[in-house]
Motif scaffolding. Structure first.
Motif, PDB file in Angstrom:
ATOM      1  N   VAL A 100      38.726  43.340  37.174  1.00 59.69           N
ATOM      2  CA  VAL A 100      39.586  42.774  38.213  1.00 59.69           C
ATOM      3  C   VAL A 100      39.530  41.250  38.237  1.00 59.69           C
ATOM      4  O   VAL A 100      40.556  40.577  38.124  1.00 59.69           O
ATOM      5  N   MET A 101      38.357  40.669  38.394  1.00 58.55           N
ATOM      6  CA  MET A 101      38.265  39.220  38.537  1.00 58.55           C
ATOM      7  C   MET A 101      38.598  38.508  37.231  1.00 58.55           C
ATOM      8  O   MET A 101      39.202  37.434  37.236  1.00 58.55           O
ATOM      9  N   GLU A 102      38.231  39.082  36.107  1.00 57.97           N
ATOM     10  CA  GLU A 102      38.611  38.497  34.818  1.00 57.97           C
ATOM     11  C   GLU A 102      40.131  38.468  34.668  1.00 57.97           C
ATOM     12  O   GLU A 102      40.713  37.494  34.192  1.00 57.97           O
ATOM     13  N   GLY A 103      40.770  39.544  35.095  1.00 62.05           N
ATOM     14  CA  GLY A 103      42.224  39.603  35.027  1.00 62.05           C
ATOM     15  C   GLY A 103      42.887  38.619  35.972  1.00 62.05           C
ATOM     16  O   GLY A 103      43.957  38.083  35.670  1.00 62.05           O
ATOM     17  N   PHE A 104      42.272  38.349  37.124  1.00 62.19           N
ATOM     18  CA  PHE A 104      42.868  37.411  38.073  1.00 62.19           C
ATOM     19  C   PHE A 104      42.881  36.001  37.509  1.00 62.19           C
ATOM     20  O   PHE A 104      43.849  35.253  37.697  1.00 62.19           O
ATOM     21  N   ASN A 105      41.839  35.620  36.802  1.00 67.14           N
ATOM     22  CA  ASN A 105      41.820  34.294  36.181  1.00 67.14           C
ATOM     23  C   ASN A 105      42.936  34.172  35.144  1.00 67.14           C
ATOM     24  O   ASN A 105      43.587  33.126  35.038  1.00 67.14           O
ATOM     25  N   ALA A 106      43.174  35.247  34.373  1.00 66.07           N
ATOM     26  CA  ALA A 106      44.282  35.233  33.413  1.00 66.07           C
ATOM     27  C   ALA A 106      45.626  35.212  34.133  1.00 66.07           C
ATOM     28  O   ALA A 106      46.568  34.543  33.692  1.00 66.07           O
TER      29      ALA A 106
END
Length: 502
Positions: A278-284
């Motif tokens: 989730v958080m990795e995807g939000f940065n992208a």
């Protein structure tokens, strides 16, 4: 408007934190009492007219009796206060599993002379909120705090303390006792207006309820605005204006973007039984979504006081500076973060799902995007009957007429967005059937084949512009070697299973 805002601020800055509560309580009770008088009085008049009218005298008298009977039933049903069953807003946290978090909450509660809340729930919102468990119309209810898991990722420990202080400031001022009365009035008005939408000829009745809704909105805006300013100031005094201001700005900067990301990227994958990072995807997502809205321009909804972040920051500018605080990340207060995230996502998963399969975002196209396109087109297949690939510009240019297919009561903007999503799914299915693949990451979606590239969202926007002609579209289809007679409701069996980027 400026004079009104100054009055709110001046009323909020009184030394006694509970000073406006008595007036607010009277206002909230008056709003609900006024609605009861309006509703029951109107229902009584309608009942009297219906009972005194002889329906056998003619068709118009018979129609009047029917109208009075239906209107009386509708208004009476919407006026009666509802008994609300508490629904858990998220995953409940227990003290044994999260000792550091509960210790922090106890410390902030003691600063405001409050008892710790009866329940603490973890949600997927970028916010810290308050709700009530049990009771009726606020009587006998227990206070519950809802903590958004993303907040822990965005804030430091001191900033998290400041957000908690804002929450307990509401508890200390007993301002939350006003909310059930306002909520009941708001919901009753919505029920009454919603029921009236099913009938075309209500004569003067909608005017009465629309007038009362405007009065309610204006008074509720004053109440919520005053309470929000007072809680902001209390939190700034307790923790420090710089720390609280930074927390307020951080939440405002990320709230809208994360909500959009969660809705468009995470939940579609979870609905298929997958757990992307989730958080990795939000940065992208932020890298492709463009610049976020400036907090100074962000305004809350009217019932929240219609206050900009700049207004709230200006209200605490004169508070003396506090300590530097703890700069460590707030996520350090939680144990077993991956397990907590999984429990939250399971609440959004299909019923009966016991476990989500972890996947990287590189697999989301084949696991989530393409299957969801198939499901959307299958669910609304009747809306695509008779439409071909060559008809797409003509249909996009007249989306308002096409939006009627979503129902007579559908909001125009909502219908337009639903139509766009359906046509993107239909176009994507056709292209994947013709050998194109999906290049996808959070906030980014392209369809590619060799040197050709299509951004489906941008393509639909171009089609809606006046300068885009059918000839232009046919030239594009010819360049891409696509047949304009291909049906938009293409059969799933024709499509390739792995039309995604590797």
């Amino acid at each position: 408007m400026k004079v009104w805002r100054k009055r709110i601020i001046r009323f909020s800055f009184r030394d006694n934190p509970s000073s406006p509560v008595f007036a607010h309580t009277l206002l909230a009770m008056s709003l609900l009492g006024g609605y009861l008088v309006l509703g029951l009085g109107t229902a009584g008049v309608l009942a009297y007219v219906g009972l005194r009218t002889d329906s056998t005298r003619g068709p118009w008298h018979h129609l009047l009796v029917q109208f009075c009977g239906i209107a009386c039933a509708v208004i009476s049903a919407s006026t009666y206060p509802a008994w609300r069953r508490f629904v858990a807003p998220g995953s409940k946290l227990v003290r044994q599993d999260q000792p550091r978090l509960f210790e922090r909450i106890d410390r902030i509660a003691s600063l405001f002379g409050q008892q710790p809340p009866s329940g603490i729930y973890l949600t997927d919102d970028v916010d810290v909120g308050v709700c009530q468990e049990g009771g009726f119309m606020g009587f006998g209810a227990k206070n519950v705090i809802c903590l958004g898991l993303p907040v822990f990722h965005f804030l430091t420990v001191s900033q998290f303390d400041a957000v908690l202080a804002h929450t307990f400031a509401h508890f200390r001022g007993r301002r939350h006792h006003v909310w059930p009365w306002l909520r009941e009035t708001r919901d009753s008005l919505d029920v009454a207006k919603g029921m009236m939408n099913y009938y075309e000829k209500w004569m003067i009745l909608p005017l009465l309820f629309n007038w009362y809704e405007k009065l309610f909105t204006r008074v509720a805006r004053h109440i919520f605005g005053t309470q929000r300013f007072a809680a902001d100031r209390s939190a700034a005094v307790a923790i420090g204006p710089r720390i609280y201001g930074e927390a307020l700005l951080t939440i405002a900067r990320n709230q809208g973007a994360f909500t959009e990301y969660l809705y468009h990227e995470v939940r579609p994958a979870v609905g298929r039984g997958y757990h992307p990072p989730v958080m990795e995807g939000f940065n992208a997502f932020l890298a492709f979504a463009g610049p976020r809205q400036q907090p100074e321009k962000i305004r809350e909804d009217p019932e929240g006081g219609s206050l900009s972040v700049a207004d709230r920051l200006a209200a605490i500018r004169d508070v003396p500076a506090g300590p530097s605080g703890d700069p460590s990340p707030a996520i350090s207060l939680l144990n077993n973060v991956p397990e907590l995230e999984m429990r939250l996502l399971l609440l959004e998963a299909p019923s009966g799902t016991e476990e989500l399969r972890s996947i990287p975002w590189t697999q989301a196209a084949s696991c989530s995007v393409l299957p969801n396109w198939h499901a959307l087109c299958r669910l609304h297949a009747f809306k695509l009957i008779g439409l071909t690939l060559g008809d797409l510009p003509r249909t996009i240019a007249d989306l308002d007429s096409y939006g009627v297919l979503w129902g007579p009561d559908a909001d125009v903007e909502v219908a337009r967005e639903c139509s766009k999503s359906l046509f993107i799914a239909a176009l994507g299915r056709i292209l994947t059937c013709e050998g194109w693949y999906i290049d996808h990451s959070p906030g980014y979606l392209r369809l590619r084949r060799l040197n050709d590239e299509i951004d489906p969202t941008q393509l639909l926007e171009e089609m809606a512009s006046p300068g885009f002609s059918p000839e232009t579209w046919h030239e594009m289809l010819s360049r891409w070697d696509l047949d304009p007679t291909l049906p938009l409701g293409v059969s799933i069996s024709r499509c390739a299973d792995l039309s995604v980027a590797t």
